[in-house]
Design a protein around this motif. Sequence first.
Motif, PDB file in Angstrom:
ATOM      1  N   UNK A  19     -13.477  22.979  30.470  1.00  0.00           N
ATOM      2  CA  UNK A  19     -14.918  22.999  30.218  1.00  0.00           C
ATOM      3  C   UNK A  19     -15.584  23.911  31.247  1.00  0.00           C
ATOM      4  N   UNK A  20     -15.826  25.155  30.825  1.00  0.00           N
ATOM      5  CA  UNK A  20     -16.418  26.142  31.727  1.00  0.00           C
ATOM      6  C   UNK A  20     -17.910  26.350  31.476  1.00  0.00           C
ATOM      7  N   UNK A  21     -18.460  25.596  30.504  1.00  0.00           N
ATOM      8  CA  UNK A  21     -19.893  25.646  30.232  1.00  0.00           C
ATOM      9  C   UNK A  21     -20.253  24.454  29.354  1.00  0.00           C
ATOM     10  N   UNK A  22     -21.535  24.062  29.332  1.00  0.00           N
ATOM     11  CA  UNK A  22     -21.945  22.970  28.435  1.00  0.00           C
ATOM     12  C   UNK A  22     -21.690  23.293  26.968  1.00  0.00           C
ATOM     13  N   UNK A  23     -21.689  24.576  26.617  1.00  0.00           N
ATOM     14  CA  UNK A  23     -21.436  24.979  25.233  1.00  0.00           C
ATOM     15  C   UNK A  23     -20.040  24.564  24.787  1.00  0.00           C
ATOM     16  N   UNK A  24     -19.075  24.696  25.688  1.00  0.00           N
ATOM     17  CA  UNK A  24     -17.694  24.373  25.334  1.00  0.00           C
ATOM     18  C   UNK A  24     -17.577  22.880  24.993  1.00  0.00           C
ATOM     19  N   UNK A  25     -18.181  22.027  25.788  1.00  0.00           N
ATOM     20  CA  UNK A  25     -18.145  20.591  25.499  1.00  0.00           C
ATOM     21  C   UNK A  25     -18.885  20.284  24.203  1.00  0.00           C
ATOM     22  N   UNK A  26     -20.040  20.917  24.025  1.00  0.00           N
ATOM     23  CA  UNK A  26     -20.799  20.719  22.779  1.00  0.00           C
ATOM     24  C   UNK A  26     -19.963  21.068  21.563  1.00  0.00           C
TER      25      UNK A  26
END
Length: 262
Positions: A19-26
Amino acid sequence: MKNNKINLKDLTFCIPVRIDSPYRERNLVAALKFYARHIHCNYIIVEAAKEQHLKKLPSIEGLTYHFIYDDNPTFHRTYYINQMLARTTTKIAAIWDADAIVAISQLNKAYRRIIEEQATVVYPYDGCFWRINDFFSSFFCKNLKISLLKDFPIMKTLMCGYHSVGGGFLVNVKLYKECGWENEYFIGWGPEDAERYKRLLILNKRPTRISGPLYHLHHPRGDNSRDGNKQVAYITKKEYCHVCSMQPDELKKYIETWDWIK
């Protein structure tokens, strides 16, 4: 809706993630919810990083999650995929990007092709891997309707031309192991998708395709989504050329030296 789910009992999604950004988790959470809404299958999620970010995954039957401490700035994705393949108890695995979305009908056809035709690898799309912009990616993640990506005249661009070999594909776990599983000499981002396809061609195990596109949800591109390390880039491209230069018997002998399939 539950009674209308398609039973893909012999399928396990294998999704390695950092998870390198909130977008990836989203994107990952949305993908899991989307597939779980329509099919019965299993999921293995491996998060490998210095810090655990995935603490609120949706409650989905058949989902297992593993956090592995990894302080290497380079995400060794092929290694973690092989770890998941070794844990898989189903006949079929979907080796999947956290950001990849495909129509359920295409996924079902790919699954049936492996079951009925004993295919080694099937891409559940025709080679068109469409990059979706942030607005429509966010719209999909909120509504989980693939018609938003398929039927709207949205702005999108191809990830790798008309013949992409990345994003997501299904494998017969046993037959794919005979082809070496993932090549762990690819230690970071690079041409591992192209190497896999070329390796299968050399071994006369040509992957097959299903008609229809694959979609890539938006996220920023960090060092593990590009050639961020020159030394890693050199090693991966050298390995790609090494495999591509081989004849079938030579490649089979090379695969026999790979420790991860022994």
